[in-house]
Write an enzyme that holds these catalytic residues in place. Sequence first.
Site, PDB file in Angstrom:
ATOM      1  N   ASP A 148      37.629  48.870  31.416  1.00  0.00           N
ATOM      2  CA  ASP A 148      36.668  49.893  31.848  1.00  0.00           C
ATOM      3  C   ASP A 148      37.025  51.279  31.336  1.00  0.00           C
ATOM      4  OD1 ASP A 148      35.331  47.933  33.464  1.00  0.00           O
ATOM      5  OD2 ASP A 148      36.924  48.166  34.942  1.00  0.00           O
TER       6      ASP A 148
ATOM      7  N   PHE B 279      33.152  20.127  32.182  1.00  0.00           N
ATOM      8  CA  PHE B 279      32.129  21.164  32.282  1.00  0.00           C
ATOM      9  C   PHE B 279      31.939  21.841  30.932  1.00  0.00           C
ATOM     10  CE2 PHE B 279      31.555  25.736  32.382  1.00  0.00           C
ATOM     11  CZ  PHE B 279      30.346  25.855  33.036  1.00  0.00           C
TER      12      PHE B 279
ATOM     13  N   GLU C  18      37.407  26.907  41.986  1.00  0.00           N
ATOM     14  CA  GLU C  18      38.039  25.590  42.077  1.00  0.00           C
ATOM     15  C   GLU C  18      39.239  25.634  43.001  1.00  0.00           C
ATOM     16  OE1 GLU C  18      38.899  23.573  38.419  1.00  0.00           O
ATOM     17  OE2 GLU C  18      36.994  22.542  38.685  1.00  0.00           O
TER      18      GLU C  18
ATOM     19  N   GLY D 284      31.850  41.742  31.970  1.00  0.00           N
ATOM     20  CA  GLY D 284      32.102  40.744  30.946  1.00  0.00           C
ATOM     21  C   GLY D 284      31.853  39.341  31.441  1.00  0.00           C
ATOM     22  N   ASP D 285      31.478  39.206  32.709  1.00  0.00           N
ATOM     23  CA  ASP D 285      31.275  37.885  33.294  1.00  0.00           C
ATOM     24  C   ASP D 285      29.958  37.293  32.825  1.00  0.00           C
ATOM     25  OD1 ASP D 285      32.572  35.995  34.822  1.00  0.00           O
ATOM     26  OD2 ASP D 285      32.886  37.387  36.477  1.00  0.00           O
TER      27      ASP D 285
ATOM     28  N   ASP E 232      31.731  48.418  37.031  1.00  0.00           N
ATOM     29  CA  ASP E 232      32.300  47.115  36.722  1.00  0.00           C
ATOM     30  C   ASP E 232      32.075  46.208  37.937  1.00  0.00           C
ATOM     31  OD1 ASP E 232      33.867  45.126  35.435  1.00  0.00           O
ATOM     32  OD2 ASP E 232      35.600  45.763  36.596  1.00  0.00           O
ATOM     33  N   LYS E 233      32.223  44.900  37.733  1.00  0.00           N
ATOM     34  CA  LYS E 233      32.034  43.965  38.842  1.00  0.00           C
ATOM     35  C   LYS E 233      33.366  43.504  39.416  1.00  0.00           C
ATOM     36  CE  LYS E 233      31.415  39.625  38.186  1.00  0.00           C
ATOM     37  NZ  LYS E 233      32.484  39.046  39.026  1.00  0.00           N
ATOM     38  N   THR E 234      34.170  42.852  38.577  1.00  0.00           N
ATOM     39  CA  THR E 234      35.388  42.224  39.059  1.00  0.00           C
ATOM     40  C   THR E 234      36.400  43.275  39.484  1.00  0.00           C
ATOM     41  OG1 THR E 234      34.997  40.419  37.500  1.00  0.00           O
ATOM     42  CG2 THR E 234      37.184  40.568  38.494  1.00  0.00           C
TER      43      THR E 234
END
Length: 1144
Positions: free
Chosen positions: A767, A530, A489, A665-666, A385-387
């Site tokens: 995950d 955006f 942000e 999921g990003d 996973d990334k996050t």
Amino acid sequence: MMCVHFKKLTKLVKSDSKDFYDSELLLFFICVISPQDNRIKTAKYNVFTFLPINLFEQFQRFANAYFLVLLILQLIPEISSLSWFTTIVPLVLVLAITAVKDATDDYVRIYSCPVDLYNEKWMNVRVGDIIKLENNQFVAADLLLLSSSEPYGLCYIETAELDGETNLKVRQALTVTSDLGDDVAKLADFNVICEPPNNKLDKFTGILYWKDNKYPLDNEKMLLRGCVLRNTEWCFGLVIFAGLQTKLMQNCGRTTFKRTSIDKLMNTLVLWIFGFLICMGIILAIGNTIWEQKVGSNFWEYLQWKELTINAVFSGFLTFWSYVIILNTVVPISLYVSVEVLRLGHSYFINWDRRMYYSRKDTPAEARTTTLNEELGQVEFIFSDKTGTLTQNIMVFNKCSINGKTYGTLEHFLLYIHTYRQKTPCVDFSFNPLMDRKFRFHDSSLVEAIKLEEPLVQEFFRLLALCHTVMPEERNEGELVYQAQSPDEGALVTAARNFGFVFRSRTPETITLYEMGQAVTYQLLAILDFNNVRKRMSVIVRNPKGQLKLYSKGADTILFDRLDPNQTDVTEEAMLEFAGEGLRTLALAYKDLDEDVFDEWMKKLLFASTTLENREEKLGALYEEIEQGMLLLGATAIEDKLQEGVPETIACLTLANIKIWVLTGDKLETAMNIGYSCNMLRDDMNEVFIISGHTMLEVQQELRFVCCYLKAHALEADLEQILVDVACLCKTVICCRVTPLQKALVVEVIKRHKRAVTLAIGDGANDVSMIKSAHIGVGISGQEGMQAVLASDYSFAQFRYLQRLLLVHGRWSYYRMCNFLCYFFYKNFAFTLVHFWYGFLCGFSAQTVYDQWFITLFNIVYTSLPVLAMGLFDQDVNEQYSLRYPNLYRPGQINQLFNKRKFFTCTLQGVCISFILFFIPYGAFMTAVRDDGAHISDQQAFAVTIATSLVIVSSVQIGLDTNYWTAVNHFFIWGSLAVYFAILFAMHSDGIFTIFPNQFPFIGTARNSLNQKIVWLVILLTTVVCIMPMVAVRFIKVRLLQQATRRQGPQEQNLRRVRRTSSRRSAYAFAHQQGYGELITSGKNMKVPTSSTSTYPLSSPARGPTGTRSVNDTTRDQTETNSTGFRRESDQNQEVTVEDLEAR
């Protein structure tokens, strides 16, 4: 989790209604008919199922089933020449030890589950209950949002556990329920019909019945289990799905019994050994039949056999089963006991490893299972996973470039940034009373430029403070908390705050800043929000001087094409430098607007915002029109902080020939940025190919090239093989926008087509399915809860510990287990096949060479501890060399140390040793005499000589096989020899014979045999002949290896970071959906009530003082646009039929 629980407040929909069955049964699931509790089962057993399930799992090992059958055969006296205890003792010991270990593992798994108990336990939440959640709490079940503390029933959630995104999402309750606030009695007065439980995270269909009206329900009104409530004081929700019916758990696979590849191989080998045993039994049975016919018939009358037993064929049949029992030790039941002990020891080594202990959170590494340790040394694919796994979910304002001048950290290599920051003091922001004390920056020249009032520098931070959709919250004077849609942000607005441009408050029409301590209010005229196509956002404001300004920020690849062509590009080089260091870049630009041009543009915008056809396209064209000819201010560089040591860990694992896939999921830009930061993607790669087809045909065509980005169509059955073939040609694979279930499908595809050992690592509930699907699941105890840890086989706190888990503990476990198995099979064949050779000299009468007690104790006592010491402590190289030379991991991936060929080699060696052990003493004793001239060749002395030779040869062999000697090894080897002789003399003593004359018939044999020189000479000769061939072979191998090493040394790991010189690229992590601009300008998220005369347009632009067109209050009240962009009608117009809902 603090939850107030209200029992049985929701009315039930009657399931016996005829109208219900006729019209809706096939379409909808009544979520309140059968209240499902919220229990999540992470254990395999309970009190009642433990014994049958555990025994079933254990008897899946063929050796255990074989010994159970053997035990039954030994109870038949006609065919058994051994006592039943020689089998039942080891079998019961094996089953008991394994059962205790499995029960302990499951007990730990159950009681490590966190129970959050305030007013009610999670497990007691049921479908139909109404629960109250408070800020920063996990959502306990799938809830229908009823009301919240925010205006219009809004609430904000973080879905990182579901999709890996840290951007805040907005959910909004129905007006009919949000108006009820926290009135629990009224909130309970309605019914809900919804779809059955499913795994679709982005879809929900249902109907709410209230006061004879029907209201449609969709996913924008749902709070799913695993989400976290953010920036919302409280909310009430109705439990729609609970426990295993929640969408999160529907995406999680079942807990399965994982077995290592060595376990599976051992089952195959046991079958082969059993076949070999049958062959030996048949050979000896045939020999017995022939011998009975030709020789044994001479003794029939003398033995006075009955008529039935005189048949030679039947004698051979009985002999077959007798030899099956005698030769049963060739299938080593004690092997499984020893394997379980080794695995338990290896697990404790992982738990005790201080270098895998994370002191900041007091979190040690934990082996949550004891059955997969050697599999850690065979991993070929890692799915990460990334996050929260690779990253810390922390964004840091690292650098910036203003008018061509770069501010921030001076070093170019991220590897040295940490050291530089320690030596360089942080910038002093004490001049700003509203500063964020956690903010750190290491270049004081930027503060000096602010204090010198350089126009472009001030305009730079003014843009950061104005161009965003952040909501401020000031609970106490000067204590600002920013509620940001994305962490990027929040980092940018916080940076502007610390440099003196403090975003203090906002209304739908104004933004108030504190610029160097002075309050300045800007009139917000429009937000050009955006989206995924624009990849930028802009705001149009009027400053106190009456000037119109357009401020814009976005991807450099997009913004640079909209700059004034006459402007000199002085920032591009800095952005290349930022991107080369793996930072998330963002370009900033501004434009002075003419009053007349803006008025004309506003008229077009208001007209476009009220049109019904192609509204989005028309608005986009108008945004594009006004965003032309901007002036570049500069660029920002945000560091998406990786966990410590992630790039080095990935580099080291890559050198170990382990393929690392990132499943997230990003969105694509964010995932690629992390890929560059982790050094998985590099600019020296020939090409980065992206698969982004939306149809099966498009994906198939794109897969014919090379890909690193995976869409759901690539998992279609027809494309699986193409996907695997193409992906395995890539150095790096990154799968973006994948659901939890798709993560598991990716793992299953690789398992099915590559037959390689897979490892999945993650930290969130999204995950869990991937962790369960992989051969090995690793959970990181991070910021996203404990679901991943509870479902994992191993857990620790930081991704970098994976390097040590695999290259040190995994490699050692595999190496030790393989050496252990080789020695064990060799030893058992050498021990057992002596009976086979003896059968040719004893008339195939199923007579044993050794006494029964030696057969029972050989594997359990005499040779068990030395091999255990080798299996627990042996090392070919130390941990430093294991990490320094990752190529040493390669043998495990190709099963080099233990495979079928290695097994045949070990067994062949054992067969040869058994031949030598039998025939050298046999030949020597043919003519040997005692010191007093008496004959020495009695069967008992012969048995003692062979047994002693076997124990000594086994001890010498284990000494040769041991590479790393410890005090334990010495103690066990010499101690086992001493124990053997002690037991031998004890069992052959007069005293024990007097007590048990039938059990110990070898009275005085050891004393009478081992006091003869000829016996010791035979033992010495046998030992030398058995050992010397192996010593010679190893000597030759070592010489050849030394010559090969001189020609080419091992490749040492190179951990120096390869600096990227990236092409222009932006990876700013905007949200995946439309931004919050529409929500802000509508005023629905403002807690301070606005004037009743204020009017706001439907689209992003806000009302200005120029008399521009607006929509009146009546229109705004009757037709609203919610925060996610869908049209919400008034309560009176929300009544729909089931047919209408289906059509939608």
